[in-house]
Design an enzyme around this catalytic site. Structure first.
Site, PDB file in Angstrom:
ATOM      1  N   VAL A 153       0.833  -1.212   0.000  1.00  0.00           N
ATOM      2  CA  VAL A 153       0.000   0.000   0.000  1.00  0.00           C
ATOM      3  C   VAL A 153       0.865   1.259   0.000  1.00  0.00           C
ATOM      4  O   VAL A 153       0.639   2.189  -0.797  1.00  0.00           O
ATOM      5  CB  VAL A 153      -0.974   0.013   1.204  1.00  0.00           C
ATOM      6  CG1 VAL A 153      -1.886   1.226   1.132  1.00  0.00           C
ATOM      7  CG2 VAL A 153      -1.803  -1.271   1.248  1.00  0.00           C
TER       8      VAL A 153
ATOM      9  N   LYS B 178      -7.229  -1.547   9.604  1.00  0.00           N
ATOM     10  CA  LYS B 178      -8.532  -1.890  10.200  1.00  0.00           C
ATOM     11  C   LYS B 178      -8.397  -2.635  11.521  1.00  0.00           C
ATOM     12  O   LYS B 178      -9.236  -2.511  12.413  1.00  0.00           O
ATOM     13  CB  LYS B 178      -9.388  -2.694   9.217  1.00  0.00           C
ATOM     14  CG  LYS B 178      -8.722  -3.926   8.627  1.00  0.00           C
ATOM     15  CD  LYS B 178      -8.039  -3.613   7.320  1.00  0.00           C
ATOM     16  CE  LYS B 178      -7.180  -4.753   6.844  1.00  0.00           C
ATOM     17  NZ  LYS B 178      -6.904  -4.754   5.445  1.00  0.00           N
TER      18      LYS B 178
ATOM     19  N   GLU C 268     -10.397   5.579   5.019  1.00  0.00           N
ATOM     20  CA  GLU C 268     -11.184   5.066   3.878  1.00  0.00           C
ATOM     21  C   GLU C 268     -10.652   3.717   3.382  1.00  0.00           C
ATOM     22  O   GLU C 268     -11.411   2.824   3.004  1.00  0.00           O
ATOM     23  CB  GLU C 268     -11.171   6.091   2.735  1.00  0.00           C
ATOM     24  CG  GLU C 268     -12.013   5.719   1.543  1.00  0.00           C
ATOM     25  CD  GLU C 268     -13.487   5.569   1.888  1.00  0.00           C
ATOM     26  OE1 GLU C 268     -14.149   6.564   2.144  1.00  0.00           O
ATOM     27  OE2 GLU C 268     -13.988   4.407   1.903  1.00  0.00           O
TER      28      GLU C 268
ATOM     29  N   ILE D 292     -13.233   0.904  -2.700  1.00  0.00           N
ATOM     30  CA  ILE D 292     -14.641   1.348  -2.696  1.00  0.00           C
ATOM     31  C   ILE D 292     -14.811   2.439  -1.636  1.00  0.00           C
ATOM     32  O   ILE D 292     -14.451   2.222  -0.479  1.00  0.00           O
ATOM     33  CB  ILE D 292     -15.597   0.177  -2.354  1.00  0.00           C
ATOM     34  CG1 ILE D 292     -15.384  -1.006  -3.293  1.00  0.00           C
ATOM     35  CG2 ILE D 292     -17.049   0.629  -2.373  1.00  0.00           C
ATOM     36  CD1 ILE D 292     -16.190  -2.247  -2.907  1.00  0.00           C
TER      37      ILE D 292
ATOM     38  N   GLY E 148      -0.227  -9.402  -3.327  1.00  0.00           N
ATOM     39  CA  GLY E 148      -0.285  -8.310  -2.333  1.00  0.00           C
ATOM     40  C   GLY E 148      -1.670  -8.130  -1.725  1.00  0.00           C
ATOM     41  O   GLY E 148      -1.940  -7.101  -1.123  1.00  0.00           O
TER      42      GLY E 148
ATOM     43  N   GLU F 220      -3.117 -10.283   4.240  1.00  0.00           N
ATOM     44  CA  GLU F 220      -2.499  -9.645   5.402  1.00  0.00           C
ATOM     45  C   GLU F 220      -1.142 -10.295   5.665  1.00  0.00           C
ATOM     46  O   GLU F 220      -0.866 -11.401   5.189  1.00  0.00           O
ATOM     47  CB  GLU F 220      -3.402  -9.834   6.632  1.00  0.00           C
ATOM     48  CG  GLU F 220      -4.742  -9.140   6.529  1.00  0.00           C
ATOM     49  CD  GLU F 220      -4.595  -7.645   6.276  1.00  0.00           C
ATOM     50  OE1 GLU F 220      -4.011  -6.952   7.105  1.00  0.00           O
ATOM     51  OE2 GLU F 220      -5.069  -7.169   5.226  1.00  0.00           O
TER      52      GLU F 220
ATOM     53  N   LYS G 187     -13.265  -5.064   9.475  1.00  0.00           N
ATOM     54  CA  LYS G 187     -13.898  -4.102   8.564  1.00  0.00           C
ATOM     55  C   LYS G 187     -15.384  -3.919   8.901  1.00  0.00           C
ATOM     56  O   LYS G 187     -15.913  -2.805   8.866  1.00  0.00           O
ATOM     57  CB  LYS G 187     -13.740  -4.577   7.122  1.00  0.00           C
ATOM     58  CG  LYS G 187     -12.284  -4.562   6.670  1.00  0.00           C
ATOM     59  CD  LYS G 187     -12.093  -5.372   5.416  1.00  0.00           C
ATOM     60  CE  LYS G 187     -10.673  -5.309   4.911  1.00  0.00           C
ATOM     61  NZ  LYS G 187     -10.364  -6.323   3.905  1.00  0.00           N
TER      62      LYS G 187
ATOM     63  N   GLY H  38      -5.090  -4.789  -2.791  1.00  0.00           N
ATOM     64  CA  GLY H  38      -4.018  -4.618  -3.769  1.00  0.00           C
ATOM     65  C   GLY H  38      -3.528  -3.178  -3.802  1.00  0.00           C
ATOM     66  O   GLY H  38      -4.154  -2.266  -3.241  1.00  0.00           O
TER      67      GLY H  38
HETATM   68  P1  NDP Z   1       3.121  -4.876   3.602  1.00  0.00           P
HETATM   69  O1  NDP Z   1       3.506  -6.041   4.448  1.00  0.00           O
HETATM   70  O2  NDP Z   1       3.220  -4.986   2.133  1.00  0.00           O
HETATM   71  O3  NDP Z   1       3.961  -3.586   4.057  1.00  0.00           O
HETATM   72  C1  NDP Z   1       4.207  -3.289   5.394  1.00  0.00           C
HETATM   73  C2  NDP Z   1       5.244  -2.187   5.465  1.00  0.00           C
HETATM   74  O4  NDP Z   1       5.478  -1.888   6.820  1.00  0.00           O
HETATM   75  C3  NDP Z   1       6.599  -2.576   4.849  1.00  0.00           C
HETATM   76  O5  NDP Z   1       7.131  -1.480   4.152  1.00  0.00           O
HETATM   77  C4  NDP Z   1       7.464  -2.876   6.080  1.00  0.00           C
HETATM   78  O6  NDP Z   1       8.818  -2.538   5.896  1.00  0.00           O
HETATM   79  C5  NDP Z   1       6.874  -1.959   7.099  1.00  0.00           C
HETATM   80  N1  NDP Z   1       7.053  -2.490   8.447  1.00  0.00           N
HETATM   81  C6  NDP Z   1       6.594  -3.656   8.953  1.00  0.00           C
HETATM   82  N2  NDP Z   1       6.976  -3.784  10.242  1.00  0.00           N
HETATM   83  C7  NDP Z   1       7.695  -2.672  10.532  1.00  0.00           C
HETATM   84  C8  NDP Z   1       8.366  -2.228  11.701  1.00  0.00           C
HETATM   85  N3  NDP Z   1       8.368  -2.950  12.826  1.00  0.00           N
HETATM   86  N4  NDP Z   1       8.996  -1.044  11.646  1.00  0.00           N
HETATM   87  C9  NDP Z   1       9.006  -0.307  10.511  1.00  0.00           C
HETATM   88  N5  NDP Z   1       8.382  -0.678   9.376  1.00  0.00           N
HETATM   89  C10 NDP Z   1       7.737  -1.851   9.397  1.00  0.00           C
HETATM   90  O7  NDP Z   1       1.630  -4.491   4.060  1.00  0.00           O
HETATM   91  P2  NDP Z   1       0.506  -3.813   3.182  1.00  0.00           P
HETATM   92  O8  NDP Z   1       1.044  -2.669   2.462  1.00  0.00           O
HETATM   93  O9  NDP Z   1      -0.229  -4.872   2.435  1.00  0.00           O
HETATM   94  O10 NDP Z   1      -0.513  -3.344   4.331  1.00  0.00           O
HETATM   95  C11 NDP Z   1      -0.283  -2.168   5.082  1.00  0.00           C
HETATM   96  C12 NDP Z   1      -1.548  -1.835   5.858  1.00  0.00           C
HETATM   97  O11 NDP Z   1      -2.624  -1.630   4.928  1.00  0.00           O
HETATM   98  C13 NDP Z   1      -2.050  -2.925   6.807  1.00  0.00           C
HETATM   99  O12 NDP Z   1      -2.677  -2.325   7.902  1.00  0.00           O
HETATM  100  C14 NDP Z   1      -3.098  -3.664   5.974  1.00  0.00           C
HETATM  101  O13 NDP Z   1      -4.065  -4.330   6.745  1.00  0.00           O
HETATM  102  C15 NDP Z   1      -3.714  -2.509   5.230  1.00  0.00           C
HETATM  103  N6  NDP Z   1      -4.393  -2.810   3.987  1.00  0.00           N
HETATM  104  C16 NDP Z   1      -3.771  -3.560   3.034  1.00  0.00           C
HETATM  105  C17 NDP Z   1      -4.378  -3.785   1.825  1.00  0.00           C
HETATM  106  C18 NDP Z   1      -3.757  -4.592   0.752  1.00  0.00           C
HETATM  107  O14 NDP Z   1      -4.430  -4.856  -0.253  1.00  0.00           O
HETATM  108  N7  NDP Z   1      -2.510  -5.017   0.891  1.00  0.00           N
HETATM  109  C19 NDP Z   1      -5.729  -3.236   1.552  1.00  0.00           C
HETATM  110  C20 NDP Z   1      -6.289  -2.450   2.612  1.00  0.00           C
HETATM  111  C21 NDP Z   1      -5.633  -2.257   3.789  1.00  0.00           C
HETATM  112  P3  NDP Z   1       9.777  -3.264   4.802  1.00  0.00           P
HETATM  113  O15 NDP Z   1       9.177  -2.950   3.454  1.00  0.00           O
HETATM  114  O16 NDP Z   1      11.088  -2.615   4.987  1.00  0.00           O
HETATM  115  O17 NDP Z   1       9.733  -4.718   5.139  1.00  0.00           O
HETATM  116  N1  HSE Z   2      -6.095  -8.640   3.224  1.00  0.00           N
HETATM  117  C1  HSE Z   2      -7.127  -7.745   2.872  1.00  0.00           C
HETATM  118  C2  HSE Z   2      -8.045  -8.417   1.875  1.00  0.00           C
HETATM  119  C3  HSE Z   2      -6.558  -6.504   2.263  1.00  0.00           C
HETATM  120  O1  HSE Z   2      -7.671  -9.449   1.317  1.00  0.00           O
HETATM  121  O2  HSE Z   2      -9.159  -7.931   1.673  1.00  0.00           O
HETATM  122  C4  HSE Z   2      -7.591  -5.443   1.992  1.00  0.00           C
HETATM  123  O3  HSE Z   2      -8.095  -4.943   3.184  1.00  0.00           O
END
Ligand code: NDP
Ligand code: HSE
Length: 428
Positions: A15, A104, A128, A135, A186, A189, A204, A301
């Site tokens: 994200v 969430k 959001e 959405i 991607g 979780e 959610k 995603g």
């Molecule tokens: P990722 O695992 O892809 O990314 C997590 C990021 O956080 C990475 O950049 C990681 O660093 C960093 N990170 C993790 N632990 C630490 C720490 N202890 N200290 C510093 N940085 C840290 O997760 P997502 O991007 O998929 O998800 C992020 C958030 O968005 C979550 O809350 C998720 O539930 C939410 N979300 C995700 C969606 C999705 O489709 N993926 C959709 C909607 C919500 P590094 O890159 O260096 O490892």
């Molecule tokens: N892991 C979550 C999903 C990401 O699959 O819907 C979006 O919130």
């Protein structure tokens, strides 16, 4: 000339990367919409050396340092209900910075306290992206469908589960194989048990319930069942009966109580929710006299989630000194409604038993169901190779969940029954 709006981003994974890329690619137009220049001033993640496909600006080894930076908004995209994500959000709000998050899990657990903190400090806490990805359902429930209230919400809120169920049906591939693919894309979780166990949908649902019903997020009272026990057989039987299996989050007002539950359901193949494909999400809102509304689109995603995060950033930049209440009403006034009995309603049920093919098994199952007051509408028995268990599938007449569960408990105890019977609600 209005000062630039300074943005600090913690978490540069799926994200976070999407947010940086879109802000970089469309910065001029987004700044134009915000009425001031949007400027990324600081970033943090775990591993500074990781190649991310964009230039790093204002790196901080410690994400908590973002709360003490000169940023106007801290964008939390690390994830997790405790630890660094919670510390950062609390510290940033306490320091008088706006916060945008997609987390969430954090908000379902600590939403009320964080909303109070944001409102005390006069800053925004926007989320959001935390429900249904791209959405704009949070905005719809917070600002748009408010005139007549909301009676019920029913949705597919987890892209990973919907992707798994869709792909298993379309390609016949295994649960494990498709889950791996969802992780690679991607969608999942960090701990995919949250997706397939129903926990992410519950997070959610809690947030949407809060916005819809004016209640504090109440995760403790969401009944949760995931999709880990759903087999290829169940998906095939559903299709034979003219249904599709979907993981649903359902919240409804029952008198002065709220019923919130997450469970797989067989949805009629022609229904809107049955036709939400892949990682998409779909949300049905029953807004009383205003009618029913259906929203669908990409629920997980990089790009769809970044889209929702950026909408919040632009809104925070334009809010000025007038942030709106986090859950649509002042946090101090969010109600604590009692949970309704989520097992009280009646519906037909799909039941699948894996049994030894020996005389009397079917009669015993039928007797235990009858003893619990469960009446069978139809039945299929599928033979397998000699010596292998057979699948018996039954559809019940409309029955309360508790009665079916009572019967299944007795039936499971039989040494002729080879695995835990499967029961799935069928939408009538
Ligand atoms: P990722 O695992 O892809 O990314 C997590 C990021 O956080 C990475 O950049 C990681 O660093 C960093 N990170 C993790 N632990 C630490 C720490 N202890 N200290 C510093 N940085 C840290 O997760 P997502 O991007 O998929 O998800 C992020 C958030 O968005 C979550 O809350 C998720 O539930 C939410 N979300 C995700 C969606 C999705 O489709 N993926 C959709 C909607 C919500 P590094 O890159 O260096 O490892
Ligand atoms: N892991 C979550 C999903 C990401 O699959 O819907 C979006 O919130």
């Amino acid at each position: 000339m209005t000062a630039p709006f300074r943005i600090a981003i913690a978490g540069l994974g799926t994200v976070g990367s999407g947010v940086v890329k879109a802000l970089t690619a469309r910065g001029d137009d987004l700044s134009h919409r915000a009425g001031r220049a949007l400027q990324i001033t600081a970033m943090s993640a775990r591993d500074k050396a990781r190649a991310r496909g964009f230039e790093i600006t204002g790196w901080r080894d410690d994400p908590l340092a973002l709360a003490d930076s000169d940023a106007d908004v801290v964008v939390e995209l690390i994830g997790g209900e405790e630890g660094i994500a919670r510390d950062l959000v609390e510290r940033a709000l306490a320091a008088g910075k706006h916060v945008v998050t997609a987390n969430k899990a954090l908000l379902a657990k600590h939403g009320l306290a964080l909303a109070k903190l944001a409102e005390d400090r006069g800053v925004s806490l926007k989320f959001e992206a935390a429900a249904a990805g791209g959405i704009p359902i949070v905005k719809v429930l917070r600002e748009d469908l408010i005139a007549h209230g909301v009676d019920a919400i029913k949705g597919i809120l987890n892209g990973t589960c919907n992707y798994i169920l869709t792909e298993m049906e379309a390609s016949g591939r295994s649960f494990a194989e498709v889950l791996k693919e969802a992780q690679a894309k991607g969608y999942a979780e960090a701990d995919p048990a949250l997706d397939v166990g129903g926990g992410d949908t519950a997070h959610k649902l809690c947030l949407l319930s809060s916005l819809a019903f004016g209640t504090a997020p109440d995760l403790a009272h969401v009944a949760v069942e995931g999709i880990t026990h759903i087999t290829a057989d169940d998906i095939a039987f559903a299709s034979e009966f003219g249904f599709r299996i979907k993981l649903l989050g359902v919240a409804r007002r029952v008198g002065d109580k709220i019923d919130q539950k997450v469970h797989p359901a067989m949805v009629r193949a022609r229904a809107a929710l049955a036709n939400v494909p892949g990682a998409a999400n779909g949300v049905l809102v029953d807004a009383g006299e205003a009618g029913s509304f259906f929203f669908s689109g990409r629920g997980a995603g990089e790009a769809p989630t970044a889209s929702a995060v950026i909408a919040d950033i632009v809104e925070a930049a334009s809010d000025g000194d007038q942030p709106s209440p986090v859950f649509g009403r002042p946090a101090a006034g969010l109600a604590k409604l009692a949970p309704a009995d989520s097992k009280a309603g009646v519906s037909p049920w799909y039941l699948r038993f894996e049994v030894l093919d020996v005389p009397g098994v079917l009669a015993a199952i039928a007797r235990h169901l009858a003893d619990a007051g469960v009446s069978i509408e139809s039945m299929i028995q599928r033979g397998r190779a000699p010596g292998e268990p057979v699948a018996i599938v039954m559809i019940t007449h409309e029955t309360a969940q508790g009665a079916v569960e009572r019967a299944l408990k007795v039936i499971s105890a039989s040494d002729k029954v080879r695995s835990r019977p499967c029961m799935i609600l069928m939408e009538s």
